[in-house]
Motif scaffolding. Structure first.
Motif, PDB file in Angstrom:
ATOM      1  N   THR A  84       0.832  -1.194   0.000  1.00  0.00           N
ATOM      2  CA  THR A  84       0.000   0.000   0.000  1.00  0.00           C
ATOM      3  C   THR A  84       0.870   1.249   0.000  1.00  0.00           C
ATOM      4  O   THR A  84       2.037   1.199   0.361  1.00  0.00           O
ATOM      5  CB  THR A  84      -0.901   0.033   1.256  1.00  0.00           C
ATOM      6  N   MET A  85       0.249   2.394  -0.391  1.00  0.00           N
ATOM      7  CA  MET A  85       0.934   3.684  -0.319  1.00  0.00           C
ATOM      8  C   MET A  85       0.216   4.532   0.716  1.00  0.00           C
ATOM      9  O   MET A  85      -0.956   4.861   0.553  1.00  0.00           O
ATOM     10  CB  MET A  85       0.932   4.379  -1.680  1.00  0.00           C
ATOM     11  N   ASP A  86       0.912   4.841   1.807  1.00  0.00           N
ATOM     12  CA  ASP A  86       0.305   5.563   2.925  1.00  0.00           C
ATOM     13  C   ASP A  86      -0.978   4.880   3.394  1.00  0.00           C
ATOM     14  O   ASP A  86      -1.935   5.528   3.807  1.00  0.00           O
ATOM     15  CB  ASP A  86       0.007   7.021   2.545  1.00  0.00           C
ATOM     16  N   GLY A  87      -0.977   3.558   3.307  1.00  0.00           N
ATOM     17  CA  GLY A  87      -2.131   2.780   3.744  1.00  0.00           C
ATOM     18  C   GLY A  87      -3.201   2.601   2.695  1.00  0.00           C
ATOM     19  O   GLY A  87      -4.171   1.855   2.918  1.00  0.00           O
ATOM     20  N   LEU A  88      -3.070   3.267   1.555  1.00  0.00           N
ATOM     21  CA  LEU A  88      -4.060   3.155   0.485  1.00  0.00           C
ATOM     22  C   LEU A  88      -3.784   1.915  -0.356  1.00  0.00           C
ATOM     23  O   LEU A  88      -2.649   1.670  -0.776  1.00  0.00           O
ATOM     24  CB  LEU A  88      -4.022   4.394  -0.411  1.00  0.00           C
ATOM     25  N   VAL A  89      -4.830   1.154  -0.625  1.00  0.00           N
ATOM     26  CA  VAL A  89      -4.710  -0.055  -1.442  1.00  0.00           C
ATOM     27  C   VAL A  89      -4.912   0.314  -2.900  1.00  0.00           C
ATOM     28  O   VAL A  89      -5.924   0.936  -3.269  1.00  0.00           O
ATOM     29  CB  VAL A  89      -5.762  -1.096  -1.013  1.00  0.00           C
ATOM     30  N   LEU A  90      -3.954  -0.043  -3.748  1.00  0.00           N
ATOM     31  CA  LEU A  90      -4.098   0.250  -5.177  1.00  0.00           C
ATOM     32  C   LEU A  90      -5.264  -0.549  -5.747  1.00  0.00           C
ATOM     33  O   LEU A  90      -5.363  -1.760  -5.521  1.00  0.00           O
ATOM     34  CB  LEU A  90      -2.812  -0.099  -5.924  1.00  0.00           C
ATOM     35  N   PRO A  91      -6.152   0.105  -6.504  1.00  0.00           N
ATOM     36  CA  PRO A  91      -7.300  -0.609  -7.078  1.00  0.00           C
ATOM     37  C   PRO A  91      -6.848  -1.727  -8.016  1.00  0.00           C
ATOM     38  O   PRO A  91      -5.938  -1.534  -8.844  1.00  0.00           O
ATOM     39  CB  PRO A  91      -8.051   0.490  -7.842  1.00  0.00           C
ATOM     40  N   LEU A  92      -7.477  -2.880  -7.908  1.00  0.00           N
ATOM     41  CA  LEU A  92      -7.100  -4.025  -8.733  1.00  0.00           C
ATOM     42  C   LEU A  92      -7.306  -3.728 -10.219  1.00  0.00           C
ATOM     43  O   LEU A  92      -6.491  -4.128 -11.056  1.00  0.00           O
ATOM     44  CB  LEU A  92      -7.912  -5.252  -8.314  1.00  0.00           C
ATOM     45  N   LYS A  93      -8.367  -3.016 -10.551  1.00  0.00           N
ATOM     46  CA  LYS A  93      -8.638  -2.690 -11.958  1.00  0.00           C
ATOM     47  C   LYS A  93      -7.491  -1.886 -12.542  1.00  0.00           C
ATOM     48  O   LYS A  93      -7.048  -2.126 -13.675  1.00  0.00           O
ATOM     49  CB  LYS A  93      -9.952  -1.916 -12.075  1.00  0.00           C
ATOM     50  N   TRP A  94      -6.977  -0.931 -11.762  1.00  0.00           N
ATOM     51  CA  TRP A  94      -5.862  -0.112 -12.246  1.00  0.00           C
ATOM     52  C   TRP A  94      -4.606  -0.960 -12.404  1.00  0.00           C
ATOM     53  O   TRP A  94      -3.863  -0.813 -13.393  1.00  0.00           O
ATOM     54  CB  TRP A  94      -5.605   1.041 -11.271  1.00  0.00           C
ATOM     55  N   LEU A  95      -4.336  -1.860 -11.452  1.00  0.00           N
ATOM     56  CA  LEU A  95      -3.167  -2.731 -11.567  1.00  0.00           C
ATOM     57  C   LEU A  95      -3.243  -3.604 -12.812  1.00  0.00           C
ATOM     58  O   LEU A  95      -2.234  -3.823 -13.500  1.00  0.00           O
ATOM     59  CB  LEU A  95      -3.043  -3.609 -10.319  1.00  0.00           C
ATOM     60  N   ASP A  96      -4.448  -4.087 -13.114  1.00  0.00           N
ATOM     61  CA  ASP A  96      -4.615  -4.895 -14.327  1.00  0.00           C
ATOM     62  C   ASP A  96      -4.356  -4.057 -15.578  1.00  0.00           C
ATOM     63  O   ASP A  96      -3.718  -4.521 -16.537  1.00  0.00           O
ATOM     64  CB  ASP A  96      -6.031  -5.482 -14.372  1.00  0.00           C
ATOM     65  N   GLN A  97      -4.842  -2.816 -15.590  1.00  0.00           N
ATOM     66  CA  GLN A  97      -4.599  -1.927 -16.723  1.00  0.00           C
ATOM     67  C   GLN A  97      -3.122  -1.600 -16.857  1.00  0.00           C
ATOM     68  O   GLN A  97      -2.577  -1.550 -17.965  1.00  0.00           O
ATOM     69  CB  GLN A  97      -5.422  -0.648 -16.556  1.00  0.00           C
ATOM     70  N   LEU A  98      -2.457  -1.381 -15.707  1.00  0.00           N
ATOM     71  CA  LEU A  98      -1.020  -1.126 -15.731  1.00  0.00           C
ATOM     72  C   LEU A  98      -0.280  -2.313 -16.340  1.00  0.00           C
ATOM     73  O   LEU A  98       0.661  -2.141 -17.130  1.00  0.00           O
ATOM     74  CB  LEU A  98      -0.520  -0.876 -14.307  1.00  0.00           C
ATOM     75  N   GLY A  99      -0.712  -3.528 -15.996  1.00  0.00           N
ATOM     76  CA  GLY A  99      -0.081  -4.713 -16.545  1.00  0.00           C
ATOM     77  C   GLY A  99      -0.184  -4.777 -18.056  1.00  0.00           C
ATOM     78  O   GLY A  99       0.785  -5.118 -18.751  1.00  0.00           O
ATOM     79  N   VAL A 100      -1.350  -4.415 -18.579  1.00  0.00           N
ATOM     80  CA  VAL A 100      -1.550  -4.415 -20.037  1.00  0.00           C
ATOM     81  C   VAL A 100      -0.650  -3.380 -20.697  1.00  0.00           C
ATOM     82  O   VAL A 100       0.025  -3.653 -21.699  1.00  0.00           O
ATOM     83  CB  VAL A 100      -3.034  -4.143 -20.370  1.00  0.00           C
ATOM     84  N   VAL A 101      -0.633  -2.163 -20.118  1.00  0.00           N
ATOM     85  CA  VAL A 101       0.169  -1.077 -20.693  1.00  0.00           C
ATOM     86  C   VAL A 101       1.648  -1.429 -20.690  1.00  0.00           C
ATOM     87  O   VAL A 101       2.353  -1.245 -21.692  1.00  0.00           O
ATOM     88  CB  VAL A 101      -0.093   0.241 -19.922  1.00  0.00           C
ATOM     89  N   CYS A 102       2.146  -1.940 -19.569  1.00  0.00           N
ATOM     90  CA  CYS A 102       3.573  -2.252 -19.470  1.00  0.00           C
ATOM     91  C   CYS A 102       3.961  -3.413 -20.379  1.00  0.00           C
ATOM     92  O   CYS A 102       5.085  -3.445 -20.899  1.00  0.00           O
ATOM     93  CB  CYS A 102       3.955  -2.535 -18.021  1.00  0.00           C
ATOM     94  N   LYS A 103       3.054  -4.341 -20.570  1.00  0.00           N
ATOM     95  CA  LYS A 103       3.341  -5.433 -21.505  1.00  0.00           C
ATOM     96  C   LYS A 103       3.488  -4.892 -22.915  1.00  0.00           C
ATOM     97  O   LYS A 103       4.392  -5.295 -23.665  1.00  0.00           O
ATOM     98  CB  LYS A 103       2.225  -6.482 -21.439  1.00  0.00           C
ATOM     99  N   GLU A 104       2.616  -3.951 -23.275  1.00  0.00           N
ATOM    100  CA  GLU A 104       2.698  -3.340 -24.604  1.00  0.00           C
ATOM    101  C   GLU A 104       3.984  -2.538 -24.760  1.00  0.00           C
ATOM    102  O   GLU A 104       4.576  -2.491 -25.843  1.00  0.00           O
ATOM    103  CB  GLU A 104       1.489  -2.432 -24.837  1.00  0.00           C
ATOM    104  N   LEU A 105       4.429  -1.903 -23.667  1.00  0.00           N
ATOM    105  CA  LEU A 105       5.647  -1.100 -23.700  1.00  0.00           C
ATOM    106  C   LEU A 105       6.909  -1.947 -23.567  1.00  0.00           C
ATOM    107  O   LEU A 105       8.022  -1.448 -23.768  1.00  0.00           O
ATOM    108  CB  LEU A 105       5.620  -0.072 -22.565  1.00  0.00           C
ATOM    109  N   GLY A 106       6.753  -3.208 -23.187  1.00  0.00           N
ATOM    110  CA  GLY A 106       7.901  -4.079 -22.984  1.00  0.00           C
ATOM    111  C   GLY A 106       8.672  -3.757 -21.721  1.00  0.00           C
ATOM    112  O   GLY A 106       9.878  -3.997 -21.638  1.00  0.00           O
TER     113      GLY A 106
END
Length: 364
Positions: free
Chosen positions: A142-164
């Protein structure tokens, strides 16, 4: 006698007698040859929990993050993209640049700890001779106790895969995020190439962090750990703490979250405009007390909480001090396994008494 309630961090915990007994009983061996069975078991269990092939024990989360960054960014023209509020950027002495020779490039963290994926895509640099080459994206959960939303993490995974680009997660409090989301940790880190996971934050262990990733990643991390001085010959006594924590303290994290939430509710119930809590932002075991610094600084609030005045004892019921961490415009409190329900009740009373004393509008 004064009851001291230490909410400065969840790193202040003391091993229980049962944890120390586990340390005393731990089988040990020569870790140079992979024969410390306690370390081997801890690494195997944590790798399985996170759905990765292998894990590596290191002394601290700061070292764990540094090793992971250096594992992914192997050339001296590399850069890492990470949030401007991230621990790696702010609180680790710029170690990835100072020691690893890796350039920081920051993307703006949003209120929920995420960042704009569009901004990330615009920041990625490849083969221009003028610039470093983007080699890694880092997130913190977490960041300052905030839990990163799972939907955003999944989107980040797609973007980073495309970027290599690989993703490293500073998962110092990953188990807190997993608990808050009621999801297994492996689901949260599904798209992460590496993860650092502290067992000294929230799990009551005195020392320890696990790096988790592929076998190839951990092979490279093992070599870097050696040059950074993180290798230990017989660390089984420390691994025993982690194994005990996984069995006995990990299931209790919901209690710590509950304590944080009721403290937040106790502060919010005052309706103070000098010290307040955003209750919706209390996801896990961390509570941020925001201060109107024109009237009251976090440092002054924290200082007063460490004092006991005779007139407050009758109201609270006993002599109590509460230790928090003063930051820029907030005082941070963190619940943990050593905080009892009675500690929580008294911490609320102390906080309410002090805030009412220091907020002139509540005294009218």
């Amino acid at each position: 006698m004064t009851r001291v309630i230490n909410l400065w961090s969840d790193t202040v915990t003391q091993p229980s007698q049962a944890m120390m007994d586990a340390m005393m009983r731990a089988p040990q061996g020569d870790n140079h040859r992979g024969k410390d069975t306690s370390i081997n078991e801890l690494e195997k269990r944590v790798a399985a929990l996170l759905g990765k092939e292998a894990a590596l024990f290191v002394p601290t989360g700061t070292m764990g993050n540094l090793i992971c960054v250096m594992t992914h960014a192997r050339t001296r023209d590399s850069e890492v993209i990470l949030g401007h509020r991230s621990h790696i950027h702010l609180m680790e002495q710029g170690g990835i640049a100072q020691i690893g020779g890796v350039h920081h490039r920051v993307v703006t963290n949003l209120a929920d700890g995420t960042f704009s994926l569009e901004e990330l895509q615009q920041m990625v640099r490849t083969n221009s001779i003028h610039f470093p080459i983007s080699a890694l994206v880092c997130v913190e959960n977490t960041m300052d106790g905030l839990v990163l939303p799972l939907k955003w993490l999944d989107q980040l995974g797609v973007v980073c895969k495309e970027l290599g680009l690989p993703i490293h997660m500073d998962g110092a409090r990953l188990f807190h995020a997993s608990t808050a989301l009621s999801l297994p940790p492996h689901r949260i880190v599904r798209d992460c190439t590496s993860v650092s996971l502290s067992i000294s934050k929230g799990l009551g262990c005195p020392v320890g962090c696990l790096i988790v990733g592929s076998r190839e990643c951990i092979r490279d991390a093992t070599r870097i750990r050696r040059v950074l001085g993180g290798f230990m010959s017989q660390p089984g006594v420390l691994a025993a703490c982690g194994l005990y924590a996984l069995d006995h303290l990990l299931p209790l994290l919901p209690r710590d979250h509950h304590h944080a939430k009721i403290i937040a509710q106790g502060v919010a119930s005052l309706g103070s405009r000098v010290v307040w809590v955003e209750e919706n932002s209390v996801h896990t075991n961390i509570v941020m007390l925001f201060c109107n610094t024109s009237i009251l600084t976090p440092a002054r609030l924290c200082q007063r909480l460490l004092q006991v005045r005779e007139e407050e004892v009758a109201s609270i019921g006993e002599r109590v001090t509460v230790e928090l961490l003063a930051k820029d415009t907030v005082a941070r409190l963190v619940t943990h396994c050593n905080v009892t329900p009675e500690d929580t009740r008294l911490a609320i009373k102390k906080l309410q008494y002090v805030i009412m004393e220091l907020d002139p509008t509540l005294r009218c």
